[in-house]
Design a protein around this motif. Structure first.
Motif, PDB file in Angstrom:
ATOM      1  N   HIS A   1      17.576  -9.901  -2.913  1.00 16.20           N
ATOM      2  CA  HIS A   1      18.454  -8.768  -2.620  1.00 16.20           C
ATOM      3  C   HIS A   1      18.229  -8.250  -1.203  1.00 16.20           C
ATOM      4  CE1 HIS A   1      20.346  -7.636  -6.559  1.00 16.20           C
ATOM      5  NE2 HIS A   1      19.477  -8.553  -6.951  1.00 16.20           N
ATOM      6  N   ALA A   2      16.960  -8.133  -0.807  1.00 21.59           N
ATOM      7  CA  ALA A   2      16.650  -7.589   0.511  1.00 21.59           C
ATOM      8  C   ALA A   2      17.050  -8.543   1.630  1.00 21.59           C
ATOM      9  CB  ALA A   2      15.158  -7.251   0.596  1.00 21.59           C
ATOM     10  N   TRP A   3      16.492  -9.761   1.592  1.00 21.65           N
ATOM     11  CA  TRP A   3      16.702 -10.681   2.711  1.00 21.65           C
ATOM     12  C   TRP A   3      18.112 -11.261   2.766  1.00 21.65           C
ATOM     13  CZ3 TRP A   3      13.992 -10.013   6.684  1.00 21.65           C
ATOM     14  CH2 TRP A   3      12.637  -9.672   6.606  1.00 21.65           C
ATOM     15  N   LEU A   4      18.656 -11.629   1.614  1.00 19.19           N
ATOM     16  CA  LEU A   4      19.979 -12.249   1.624  1.00 19.19           C
ATOM     17  C   LEU A   4      21.091 -11.217   1.446  1.00 19.19           C
ATOM     18  CD1 LEU A   4      19.153 -15.472  -0.405  1.00 19.19           C
ATOM     19  CD2 LEU A   4      19.074 -15.114   2.061  1.00 19.19           C
ATOM     20  N   GLY A   5      20.962 -10.364   0.438  1.00 24.08           N
ATOM     21  CA  GLY A   5      22.002  -9.369   0.177  1.00 24.08           C
ATOM     22  C   GLY A   5      22.125  -8.326   1.263  1.00 24.08           C
TER      23      GLY A   5
ATOM     24  N   PHE B   1      19.976  -8.094   4.494  1.00 19.39           N
ATOM     25  CA  PHE B   1      19.800  -8.536   5.882  1.00 19.39           C
ATOM     26  C   PHE B   1      20.889  -9.514   6.309  1.00 19.39           C
ATOM     27  CE2 PHE B   1      17.988 -11.015   9.354  1.00 19.39           C
ATOM     28  CZ  PHE B   1      17.435 -10.028  10.161  1.00 19.39           C
ATOM     29  N   VAL B   2      21.089 -10.583   5.555  1.00 20.64           N
ATOM     30  CA  VAL B   2      22.044 -11.616   5.960  1.00 20.64           C
ATOM     31  C   VAL B   2      23.482 -11.168   5.715  1.00 20.64           C
ATOM     32  CG1 VAL B   2      22.854 -13.983   5.541  1.00 20.64           C
ATOM     33  CG2 VAL B   2      20.402 -13.506   5.626  1.00 20.64           C
ATOM     34  N   LEU B   3      23.776 -10.664   4.525  1.00 13.59           N
ATOM     35  CA  LEU B   3      25.159 -10.359   4.150  1.00 13.59           C
ATOM     36  C   LEU B   3      25.587  -8.923   4.402  1.00 13.59           C
ATOM     37  CD1 LEU B   3      25.119 -12.320   0.775  1.00 13.59           C
ATOM     38  CD2 LEU B   3      26.243 -13.041   2.900  1.00 13.59           C
ATOM     39  N   SER B   4      24.633  -8.038   4.650  1.00 18.27           N
ATOM     40  CA  SER B   4      24.917  -6.601   4.864  1.00 18.27           C
ATOM     41  C   SER B   4      25.680  -5.994   3.690  1.00 18.27           C
ATOM     42  CB  SER B   4      25.698  -6.388   6.164  1.00 18.27           C
ATOM     43  OG  SER B   4      24.971  -6.862   7.263  1.00 18.27           O
ATOM     44  N   LYS B   5      25.324  -6.403   2.463  1.00 18.36           N
ATOM     45  CA  LYS B   5      26.015  -5.913   1.266  1.00 18.36           C
ATOM     46  C   LYS B   5      25.512  -4.547   0.809  1.00 18.36           C
ATOM     47  CE  LYS B   5      28.620  -9.512   0.177  1.00 18.36           C
ATOM     48  NZ  LYS B   5      30.061  -9.483   0.166  1.00 18.36           N
ATOM     49  N   THR B   6      24.259  -4.246   1.090  1.00 19.22           N
ATOM     50  CA  THR B   6      23.692  -2.990   0.636  1.00 19.22           C
ATOM     51  C   THR B   6      22.693  -2.485   1.662  1.00 19.22           C
ATOM     52  OG1 THR B   6      22.419  -1.918  -1.127  1.00 19.22           O
ATOM     53  CG2 THR B   6      21.977  -4.237  -0.761  1.00 19.22           C
ATOM     54  N   ALA B   7      22.683  -1.178   1.859  1.00 16.42           N
ATOM     55  CA  ALA B   7      21.755  -0.581   2.831  1.00 16.42           C
ATOM     56  C   ALA B   7      20.359  -0.456   2.241  1.00 16.42           C
ATOM     57  CB  ALA B   7      22.258   0.782   3.277  1.00 16.42           C
ATOM     58  N   SER B   8      20.282  -0.171   0.941  1.00 12.81           N
ATOM     59  CA  SER B   8      18.985   0.031   0.301  1.00 12.81           C
ATOM     60  C   SER B   8      18.835  -0.954  -0.854  1.00 12.81           C
ATOM     61  CB  SER B   8      18.870   1.468  -0.206  1.00 12.81           C
ATOM     62  OG  SER B   8      17.609   1.673  -0.795  1.00 12.81           O
ATOM     63  N   PRO B   9      18.327  -2.152  -0.584  1.00 18.53           N
ATOM     64  CA  PRO B   9      18.312  -3.200  -1.601  1.00 18.53           C
ATOM     65  C   PRO B   9      17.204  -3.069  -2.639  1.00 18.53           C
ATOM     66  CG  PRO B   9      17.279  -3.991   0.375  1.00 18.53           C
ATOM     67  CD  PRO B   9      17.802  -2.615   0.694  1.00 18.53           C
TER      68      PRO B   9
ATOM     69  N   GLU C   1      17.697  -4.681  12.535  1.00 19.09           N
ATOM     70  CA  GLU C   1      16.580  -3.979  11.904  1.00 19.09           C
ATOM     71  C   GLU C   1      16.741  -4.035  10.397  1.00 19.09           C
ATOM     72  OE1 GLU C   1      15.319  -0.241  13.426  1.00 19.09           O
ATOM     73  OE2 GLU C   1      15.837  -0.779  15.486  1.00 19.09           O
ATOM     74  N   LEU C   2      15.612  -3.904   9.706  1.00 17.68           N
ATOM     75  CA  LEU C   2      15.637  -3.908   8.253  1.00 17.68           C
ATOM     76  C   LEU C   2      16.190  -2.577   7.760  1.00 17.68           C
ATOM     77  CD1 LEU C   2      12.109  -5.440   7.528  1.00 17.68           C
ATOM     78  CD2 LEU C   2      14.305  -6.618   7.787  1.00 17.68           C
ATOM     79  N   SER C   3      17.189  -2.626   6.923  1.00 19.65           N
ATOM     80  CA  SER C   3      17.810  -1.399   6.410  1.00 19.65           C
ATOM     81  C   SER C   3      16.876  -0.640   5.465  1.00 19.65           C
ATOM     82  CB  SER C   3      19.125  -1.727   5.692  1.00 19.65           C
ATOM     83  OG  SER C   3      18.868  -2.526   4.544  1.00 19.65           O
ATOM     84  N   TRP C   4      15.923  -1.334   4.886  1.00 18.97           N
ATOM     85  CA  TRP C   4      15.042  -0.716   3.898  1.00 18.97           C
ATOM     86  C   TRP C   4      13.683  -0.324   4.466  1.00 18.97           C
ATOM     87  CZ3 TRP C   4      16.284  -5.852   4.152  1.00 18.97           C
ATOM     88  CH2 TRP C   4      15.235  -6.755   4.295  1.00 18.97           C
ATOM     89  N   LYS C   5      13.482  -0.545   5.751  1.00 19.27           N
ATOM     90  CA  LYS C   5      12.188  -0.225   6.359  1.00 19.27           C
ATOM     91  C   LYS C   5      12.434   0.406   7.723  1.00 19.27           C
ATOM     92  CE  LYS C   5       7.656  -2.208   7.210  1.00 19.27           C
ATOM     93  NZ  LYS C   5       6.871  -3.431   7.262  1.00 19.27           N
ATOM     94  N   GLU C   6      12.471   1.719   7.722  1.00 18.24           N
ATOM     95  CA  GLU C   6      12.756   2.448   8.948  1.00 18.24           C
ATOM     96  C   GLU C   6      11.734   2.136  10.036  1.00 18.24           C
ATOM     97  OE1 GLU C   6      13.529   7.046   9.837  1.00 18.24           O
ATOM     98  OE2 GLU C   6      14.271   6.353   7.891  1.00 18.24           O
ATOM     99  N   GLY C   7      12.231   1.960  11.246  1.00 16.61           N
ATOM    100  CA  GLY C   7      11.353   1.692  12.377  1.00 16.61           C
ATOM    101  C   GLY C   7      10.785   0.290  12.401  1.00 16.61           C
ATOM    102  N   SER C   8      11.418  -0.637  11.703  1.00 15.59           N
ATOM    103  CA  SER C   8      10.900  -2.010  11.635  1.00 15.59           C
ATOM    104  C   SER C   8      11.045  -2.742  12.965  1.00 15.59           C
ATOM    105  CB  SER C   8      11.616  -2.791  10.545  1.00 15.59           C
ATOM    106  OG  SER C   8      12.990  -2.941  10.860  1.00 15.59           O
ATOM    107  N   GLY C   9      11.958  -2.262  13.791  1.00 17.87           N
ATOM    108  CA  GLY C   9      12.254  -2.992  15.014  1.00 17.87           C
ATOM    109  C   GLY C   9      13.135  -4.178  14.689  1.00 17.87           C
TER     110      GLY C   9
END
Length: 168
Positions: free
Chosen positions: A51-55, A57-65, A109-117
């Motif tokens: 959900h995080a990496w594919l849903g 990061f890659v697909l931008s389907k959800t902000a908080s996976p 940037e990772l939508s689920w990890k603020e400040g990830s760079g």
């Protein structure tokens, strides 16, 4: 990686999920001193990686996976199965949408990890990461089943019967 090869991953996952359907609530949530502590939490963590990496990061389907601890605590094995089914939809979408750009870098940037760079990864890397991550934790779940007194079924791709390979 080919889409039909991911079917092998799903088949071996289903073997494990089918076995976990026979666990009672105490067995599913019993905490061990390794992995993500319980079988339930480990399974949710594995699906959450897709959900995080594919849903996200890659697909931008959800902000908080990622699920909250409260949501995870209320999950039963059927809920986990559905969580994996959504992950499979993300995998299918990655194959469809990135077929000709599987190895092109995505930077964000990772939508689920603020400040990830900014993170720079390809859909191919993230799919392979999600699969190897699943098999890593599947080994831990199999160990947990053994500690509960069960004899786990073979969940290795080479453990699939030839007729199951022939379906491809």
């Amino acid at each position: 990686m080919e889409k039909h090869e991911y079917e092998w991953v799903k088949q071996t996952r289903q073997i494990l999920l089918d076995q976990c359907k026979h666990l009672n609530e105490n067995e599913l949530t019993k905490e061990f001193g390794f992995g993500f502590l319980s079988i339930r939490d480990s399974l949710v963590h594995v699906a959450g990686c897709y959900h995080a990496w594919l849903g996200s990061f890659v697909l931008s389907k959800t902000a908080s996976p990622l699920l909250t601890k409260e949501a995870i605590n209320n999950m039963q094995i059927d809920d986990i199965q559905q969580y994996f089914q959504q992950a499979d939809i993300y995998v299918d979408s990655v194959f469809e949408q990135f077929n000709d750009k599987f190895d092109e870098i995505i930077e964000k940037e990772l939508s689920w990890k603020e400040g990830s760079g900014p993170i720079r990864k390809t859909p191919h890397q993230l799919l392979i990461h999600s699969i190897t991550h699943e098999f890593h934790h599947k080994g831990q779940i199999v160990a947990m089943l053994r500690l509960l007194g069960y004899t786990p079924k073979n969940t290795d791709i080479l453990g699939l019967h030839e007729k199951e390979f022939a379906k491809q």
